[in-house]
Design a protein around this motif. Structure first.
Motif, PDB file in Angstrom:
ATOM      1  N   ILE A 196     -34.982  -1.072  26.462  1.00 42.68           N
ATOM      2  CA  ILE A 196     -34.224  -1.958  26.418  1.00 42.68           C
ATOM      3  C   ILE A 196     -33.875  -3.198  28.056  1.00 42.68           C
ATOM      4  CG2 ILE A 196     -32.139  -2.613  24.815  1.00 42.68           C
ATOM      5  CD1 ILE A 196     -32.200  -0.720  23.415  1.00 42.68           C
ATOM      6  N   ASP A 197     -34.244  -2.518  28.760  1.00 40.38           N
ATOM      7  CA  ASP A 197     -33.322  -2.870  30.506  1.00 40.38           C
ATOM      8  C   ASP A 197     -32.362  -1.399  30.298  1.00 40.38           C
ATOM      9  OD1 ASP A 197     -34.278  -4.525  32.717  1.00 40.38           O
ATOM     10  OD2 ASP A 197     -32.722  -4.758  32.345  1.00 40.38           O
ATOM     11  N   PRO A 198     -31.510  -1.864  31.265  1.00 41.84           N
ATOM     12  CA  PRO A 198     -30.617  -1.488  32.066  1.00 41.84           C
ATOM     13  C   PRO A 198     -29.430  -1.886  31.419  1.00 41.84           C
ATOM     14  CG  PRO A 198     -32.008  -0.472  33.705  1.00 41.84           C
ATOM     15  CD  PRO A 198     -33.469  -1.677  32.847  1.00 41.84           C
ATOM     16  N   LEU A 199     -30.205  -3.055  31.939  1.00 41.41           N
ATOM     17  CA  LEU A 199     -28.820  -4.157  31.510  1.00 41.41           C
ATOM     18  C   LEU A 199     -28.159  -3.693  30.154  1.00 41.41           C
ATOM     19  CD1 LEU A 199     -29.658  -7.767  32.859  1.00 41.41           C
ATOM     20  CD2 LEU A 199     -28.514  -5.741  34.270  1.00 41.41           C
ATOM     21  N   SER A 200     -28.629  -4.138  29.631  1.00 40.82           N
ATOM     22  CA  SER A 200     -28.179  -3.718  28.094  1.00 40.82           C
ATOM     23  C   SER A 200     -27.063  -3.381  27.811  1.00 40.82           C
ATOM     24  CB  SER A 200     -29.143  -3.322  26.864  1.00 40.82           C
ATOM     25  OG  SER A 200     -29.719  -2.404  27.222  1.00 40.82           O
ATOM     26  N   GLY A 201     -27.003  -2.085  28.252  1.00 43.60           N
ATOM     27  CA  GLY A 201     -26.011  -0.899  27.946  1.00 43.60           C
ATOM     28  C   GLY A 201     -26.726  -0.046  27.286  1.00 43.60           C
ATOM     29  N   ALA A 202     -27.270  -0.159  26.278  1.00 48.28           N
ATOM     30  CA  ALA A 202     -27.102   0.167  25.373  1.00 48.28           C
ATOM     31  C   ALA A 202     -28.980   1.272  24.505  1.00 48.28           C
ATOM     32  CB  ALA A 202     -28.260  -1.229  24.281  1.00 48.28           C
ATOM     33  N   GLY A 203     -29.333   1.800  26.195  1.00 50.51           N
ATOM     34  CA  GLY A 203     -31.014   3.085  26.170  1.00 50.51           C
ATOM     35  C   GLY A 203     -30.556   4.467  25.762  1.00 50.51           C
ATOM     36  N   ALA A 204     -28.951   4.602  25.684  1.00 45.72           N
ATOM     37  CA  ALA A 204     -28.708   5.837  25.628  1.00 45.72           C
ATOM     38  C   ALA A 204     -28.510   5.890  23.776  1.00 45.72           C
ATOM     39  CB  ALA A 204     -27.344   6.485  26.223  1.00 45.72           C
ATOM     40  N   HIS A 205     -27.803   4.589  23.785  1.00 46.36           N
ATOM     41  CA  HIS A 205     -27.645   4.563  22.194  1.00 46.36           C
ATOM     42  C   HIS A 205     -28.872   4.665  21.788  1.00 46.36           C
ATOM     43  CE1 HIS A 205     -26.039   1.712  19.043  1.00 46.36           C
ATOM     44  NE2 HIS A 205     -27.333   1.977  18.691  1.00 46.36           N
ATOM     45  N   GLY A 206     -30.098   3.721  21.703  1.00 45.43           N
ATOM     46  CA  GLY A 206     -31.280   3.442  20.787  1.00 45.43           C
ATOM     47  C   GLY A 206     -32.261   5.328  21.343  1.00 45.43           C
ATOM     48  N   GLY A 207     -31.708   5.881  22.356  1.00 47.01           N
ATOM     49  CA  GLY A 207     -32.865   6.804  22.683  1.00 47.01           C
ATOM     50  C   GLY A 207     -32.191   8.332  21.481  1.00 47.01           C
ATOM     51  N   LEU A 208     -30.693   8.256  21.688  1.00 44.95           N
ATOM     52  CA  LEU A 208     -30.116   9.612  20.691  1.00 44.95           C
ATOM     53  C   LEU A 208     -29.993   9.098  19.252  1.00 44.95           C
ATOM     54  CD1 LEU A 208     -27.198   9.888  23.418  1.00 44.95           C
ATOM     55  CD2 LEU A 208     -28.957  11.443  22.583  1.00 44.95           C
ATOM     56  N   VAL A 209     -30.143   8.267  18.789  1.00 48.65           N
ATOM     57  CA  VAL A 209     -30.444   7.987  17.693  1.00 48.65           C
ATOM     58  C   VAL A 209     -31.545   8.253  16.735  1.00 48.65           C
ATOM     59  CG1 VAL A 209     -29.094   5.569  15.350  1.00 48.65           C
ATOM     60  CG2 VAL A 209     -28.448   6.555  17.825  1.00 48.65           C
ATOM     61  N   GLY A 210     -32.722   7.147  17.536  1.00 47.03           N
ATOM     62  CA  GLY A 210     -33.961   7.639  17.656  1.00 47.03           C
ATOM     63  C   GLY A 210     -34.268   9.047  16.889  1.00 47.03           C
ATOM     64  N   GLY A 211     -33.786   9.812  18.191  1.00 43.00           N
ATOM     65  CA  GLY A 211     -34.318  11.341  18.164  1.00 43.00           C
ATOM     66  C   GLY A 211     -33.566  11.667  16.722  1.00 43.00           C
ATOM     67  N   ALA A 212     -32.685  11.682  16.275  1.00 43.71           N
ATOM     68  CA  ALA A 212     -31.724  12.000  15.085  1.00 43.71           C
ATOM     69  C   ALA A 212     -32.396  11.107  13.895  1.00 43.71           C
ATOM     70  CB  ALA A 212     -30.337  11.224  15.310  1.00 43.71           C
ATOM     71  N   ILE A 213     -32.938  10.450  14.187  1.00 42.90           N
ATOM     72  CA  ILE A 213     -33.722   9.072  12.761  1.00 42.90           C
ATOM     73  C   ILE A 213     -34.810  10.147  12.745  1.00 42.90           C
ATOM     74  CG2 ILE A 213     -34.485   7.305  11.740  1.00 42.90           C
ATOM     75  CD1 ILE A 213     -32.372   5.667  13.159  1.00 42.90           C
ATOM     76  N   PHE A 214     -35.981  10.219  13.672  1.00 46.12           N
ATOM     77  CA  PHE A 214     -36.926  11.236  13.740  1.00 46.12           C
ATOM     78  C   PHE A 214     -37.590  12.673  13.032  1.00 46.12           C
ATOM     79  CE2 PHE A 214     -40.981  13.724  15.362  1.00 46.12           C
ATOM     80  CZ  PHE A 214     -41.946  13.182  13.878  1.00 46.12           C
ATOM     81  N   ALA A 215     -35.792  12.718  14.051  1.00 48.82           N
ATOM     82  CA  ALA A 215     -35.867  14.596  13.499  1.00 48.82           C
ATOM     83  C   ALA A 215     -35.534  14.277  11.548  1.00 48.82           C
ATOM     84  CB  ALA A 215     -34.576  14.995  13.521  1.00 48.82           C
ATOM     85  N   ASP A 216     -34.284  14.130  11.085  1.00 47.97           N
ATOM     86  CA  ASP A 216     -34.140  13.496   9.624  1.00 47.97           C
ATOM     87  C   ASP A 216     -35.818  13.224   8.800  1.00 47.97           C
ATOM     88  OD1 ASP A 216     -32.090  13.067   8.063  1.00 47.97           O
ATOM     89  OD2 ASP A 216     -32.046  10.780   8.578  1.00 47.97           O
ATOM     90  N   GLU A 217     -36.501  12.288   9.165  1.00 47.69           N
ATOM     91  CA  GLU A 217     -37.452  12.070   8.316  1.00 47.69           C
ATOM     92  C   GLU A 217     -38.510  13.315   8.762  1.00 47.69           C
ATOM     93  OE1 GLU A 217     -37.346   9.121   6.900  1.00 47.69           O
ATOM     94  OE2 GLU A 217     -35.728   8.028   7.637  1.00 47.69           O
ATOM     95  N   LEU A 218     -38.564  13.652   9.997  1.00 46.27           N
ATOM     96  CA  LEU A 218     -39.756  14.826   9.640  1.00 46.27           C
ATOM     97  C   LEU A 218     -39.166  15.786   9.302  1.00 46.27           C
ATOM     98  CD1 LEU A 218     -42.364  15.820  11.548  1.00 46.27           C
ATOM     99  CD2 LEU A 218     -40.810  17.030  12.944  1.00 46.27           C
TER     100      LEU A 218
END
Ligand SMILES: Cc1cc2nc3c(=O)[nH]c(=O)nc-3n(C[C@H](O)[C@H](O)[C@H](O)COP(=O)(O)OP(=O)(O)OC[C@H]3O[C@@H](n4cnc5c(N)ncnc54)[C@H](O)[C@@H]3O)c2cc1C
Length: 388
Positions: A282-304
């Motif tokens: 998202i670009d470091p400026l967003s302050g949301a990269g860790a949010h997206g990476g961690l939530v994304g991992g949880a959602i993928f694990a959930d769907e798998l």
């Protein structure tokens, strides 16, 4: 399922823990020889902190971080807004990444100094090739290898780069002291530049991160210092102590990076799935990269977990669930930076279109409710791996 995670950053460590929890045989590799420490101060938003709790590393992250400073948005001496940061925590990026990786390493095998250089799909899985000449077959490869992802380039992109750039560059300068001796932070909006002024909360120093519209122009850091100093000087008297510090900053205190987002049309190809910045930086400026990476991992694990015998279907549902958050965060970040640095009417129009797109895409991120506490992970060791 035998899974290789490429990248021991926040996203890779997080998803490795979650997939291990589900009984998969997971290994993490990273090209660096060991996690680095220190670096620029970054913030974890409330969702990132909730995810940190879910993977059982909250006490360690709380111990090394401090509450994030209150942020005031300022334009030419006028305060426009104050952003609430309750529940946000700040620390140096390297320390956060290393702490999460070290925590994951207690449960998942990590190998540093191992670089992935090739991927081959087979009828029954996918083969990873490494820089030392070795190769190994896996059921699934997860590319958590960041903005310039090798996995994305090798397996997902069709020859066209998914990286979105807009000619904006970030000038990073660390200066001694804090604004009026406080832990206040600020976002400054100028005519041709914008800046984030963030105090390090654990010691007496401030990061001045200025976004500048260079187009394809020069990027020599010292040449950009007067632009950053001028923005501080016209923003408010509060920044007066930093103006000369920035104008005369030594070259070893300066870094220039490009504004960059990953806007990939797909996040998977056959038995390869992208997570974190590799999929959607998202670009470091967003302050949301860790949010997206961690939530994304949880959602993928959930769907798998829902369809362990159909990786493609799990990957499609994962993208569908996370995309509204990614799209709104990307458009908002790009729109704010592009608006603050627009050089002409056409650039203003592009920025406004991004901001309207962000407003339309805004939705809450879809965070799975499962808990990944230390106790739950310990119990998972006895869970047999699902067959695929
Ligand atoms: C300076 C800076 C400031 C930031 N500020 C914030 C902030 O305030 N808040 C926030 O939430 N986010 C921030 N971010 C973004 C955030 O850090 C990331 O979005 C988040 O950490 C997720 O990163 P990742 O794990 O996907 O990728 P990365 O952290 O980039 O990790 C990728 C890993 O993959 C490894 N790798 C790459 N290629 C290979 C290969 N071929 N083989 C093996 N290993 C490989 C790399 O060595 C690296 O360790 C910032 C980022 C930067 C750079």
């Amino acid at each position: 399922m035998k899974i290789l995670v490429v990248g021991a950053g926040i996203a890779g460590s997080g998803v490795a823990l979650m997939l291990t929890h589900d009984g998969h045989d997971v290994r993490v590799v990273d090209a660096i020889t060991e996690p680095y420490r220190g670096g620029y101060q970054i913030l974890f938003d409330r969702t990132a902190m909730r995810m940190v709790q879910r993977i059982g590393v909250l006490p360690e992250i709380e111990a090394l971080s401090t509450p994030t400073a209150t942020i005031t948005v300022t334009r030419k001496g006028k305060d426009l807004a104050r952003m609430r940061t309750d529940g946000y925590r700040s620390a140096r990026r390297g320390d956060l990444v290393a702490t999460i990786a070290r925590h994951a390493e207690r449960r998942v095998p990590f190998q540093y100094g191992v670089e992935l250089v090739g991927i081959e799909h087979t009828l029954t899985g996918v083969v990873a090739r490494f820089a030392d000449g070795s190769a190994e077959k896996f059921d699934l490869i997860i590319g958590a290898d960041g903005l310039s992802s090798t996995v994305r380039r090798l397996a997902v992109e069709d020859g066209r780069s998914a990286i979105y750039e807009n000619g904006r560059h970030h000038l990073w300068v660390n200066v001694p002291g804090r604004m009026a001796g406080t832990t206040e932070a600020a976002i400054l909006l100028g005519d041709r530049a914008g800046a984030q002024v963030f105090p390090y909360t654990d010691h007496d120093e401030t990061l001045v991160l200025t976004s500048i519209n260079l187009g394809r122009g020069r990027q020599h850091g010292p040449d950009l210092l007067p632009i950053a100093a001028e923005l501080l000087a016209t923003a408010s008297d509060r920044f007066a102590p930093f103006v000369d510090q920035v104008r005369t900053a030594a070259p070893d205190r300066i870094r220039v990076t490009k504004f960059a987002q990953v806007r990939a049309p797909r996040w998977h190809a056959r038995n390869v799935v992208l997570i974190g910045d590799a999929a959607h930086c998202i670009d470091p400026l967003s302050g949301a990269g860790a949010h997206g990476g961690l939530v994304g991992g949880a959602i993928f694990a959930d769907e798998l977990r829902r369809t362990p015998d159909n990786i493609a279907a799990a990957a499609l549902r994962y993208r569908r669930r996370l995309l509204p958050f990614v799209r709104s965060a990307q458009l908002l970040t790009a729109g704010v930076v592009e608006r603050a640095t627009a050089g002409n009417l056409r650039q203003r129009f592009t920025a406004d279109r991004s901001l309207i797109g962000a407003a339309l895409a805004v939705r809450r991120a879809d965070v799975p409710r499962r808990s990944f506490t230390t106790a739950a992970l310990a119990a998972s060791r006895s869970v047999p791996a699902p067959t695929n």
